[in-house]
Design an enzyme around this catalytic site. Sequence first.
Site, mmCIF file in Angstrom:
data_model
loop_
_atom_site.group_PDB
_atom_site.id
_atom_site.type_symbol
_atom_site.label_atom_id
_atom_site.label_comp_id
_atom_site.label_asym_id
_atom_site.label_seq_id
_atom_site.Cartn_x
_atom_site.Cartn_y
_atom_site.Cartn_z
ATOM 1 N N GLY A 65 0.785 -1.234 0.000
ATOM 2 C CA GLY A 65 0.000 0.000 0.000
ATOM 3 C C GLY A 65 0.815 1.282 0.000
ATOM 4 N N TRP A 67 2.349 2.905 -2.556
ATOM 5 C CA TRP A 67 1.945 3.816 -3.641
ATOM 6 C C TRP A 67 0.554 4.384 -3.358
ATOM 7 C CZ3 TRP A 67 3.586 2.794 -9.383
ATOM 8 C CH2 TRP A 67 4.970 2.649 -9.446
ATOM 9 N N ASP A 85 -4.817 -5.844 -5.616
ATOM 10 C CA ASP A 85 -3.681 -6.752 -5.424
ATOM 11 C C ASP A 85 -4.185 -8.162 -5.118
ATOM 12 O OD1 ASP A 85 -0.447 -6.010 -4.832
ATOM 13 O OD2 ASP A 85 -1.107 -8.018 -4.283
ATOM 14 N N ASP A 101 -7.005 -11.268 -8.647
ATOM 15 C CA ASP A 101 -6.064 -11.276 -9.766
ATOM 16 C C ASP A 101 -6.545 -10.297 -10.829
ATOM 17 O OD1 ASP A 101 -4.477 -11.800 -11.960
ATOM 18 O OD2 ASP A 101 -4.535 -13.977 -11.693
ATOM 19 N N ASP A 125 2.577 -1.164 -10.486
ATOM 20 C CA ASP A 125 3.863 -1.632 -9.951
ATOM 21 C C ASP A 125 3.806 -3.165 -9.873
ATOM 22 O OD1 ASP A 125 6.409 -1.136 -8.941
ATOM 23 O OD2 ASP A 125 5.738 -0.985 -6.861
ATOM 24 N N LYS A 165 5.572 -0.685 -14.578
ATOM 25 C CA LYS A 165 6.914 -1.234 -14.344
ATOM 26 C C LYS A 165 7.159 -2.407 -15.288
ATOM 27 C CE LYS A 165 7.654 -3.749 -10.539
ATOM 28 N NZ LYS A 165 7.852 -3.895 -9.106
#
Length: 210
Positions: A65, A67, A85, A101, A125, A165
């Site tokens: 958590g 970000w 997440d 997911d 991320d 990312k």
Amino acid sequence: MVRIKGKRTLSSRMWLSRQLNDPYVKEAKKRNFRCRAVFKLMEIEEKFRLISSARYIVDLGAAPGGWSQLLSERSHPDANIVAVDLLQFDELPRVKAIIGDFEDESIKTQIHDLLGSKADLIVSDMAPATTGNAATDHLRIVNLMYTVIEFSKTILSRHGNLVMKIFHGGEEKKLVECLRQHFSSVHFFKPKASRSESAEIYLIALGFLQ
Ligand SMILES: C[S@@+](CC[C@H](N)C(=O)[O-])C[C@H]1O[C@@H](n2cnc3c(N)ncnc32)[C@H](O)[C@@H]1O
């Protein structure tokens, strides 16, 4: 310099030593951030100024958590943030968490429903669990990011922005070309907080063309 002794394996001793001696870990603790990753987004924000003007934000791969904490602190006071997440993470003000997911269609539908609007900003991320094989890890994260791009096409507002990312590798050029078809500009960014030995790099795609 903290040195670790005892019965741990060499790799676990190295990990622990790196954590204990990492200035970003220390700073995160001091400032009550959940993890050192927050400093990467902070650097992205310092350079690209994406958060302060955003009202509808999606955070993909949000646990624990860090970000989301920064997004919650720095975005518009009325901002709506949806964070996803696989892993559970503690609640945050103005952040609606979805545990599941991202690749499941039902999770994507939930993001749309909870956001209730087109997104101004999507940050990812996310990274699949690493295997230790650089080529495999590269392919797995790039495939996941194609899914993020497809999803962005369904939810990003015109001129919206996307941060993702990836790990360096042979498929990155094609991925960037794909982003360039849908965004006004695409930038590579390696935050100082990203360890130099890590293959991770952030792609900042600005101005969704719709
Ligand atoms: C590096 S961590 C994110 C750290 C986060 N940005 C923070 O500041 O706390 C990557 C996260 O991506 C999540 N992840 C990986 N694949 C995922 C998927 N398919 N759907 C949802 N989350 C995923 C992992 O569970 C992990 O928590």
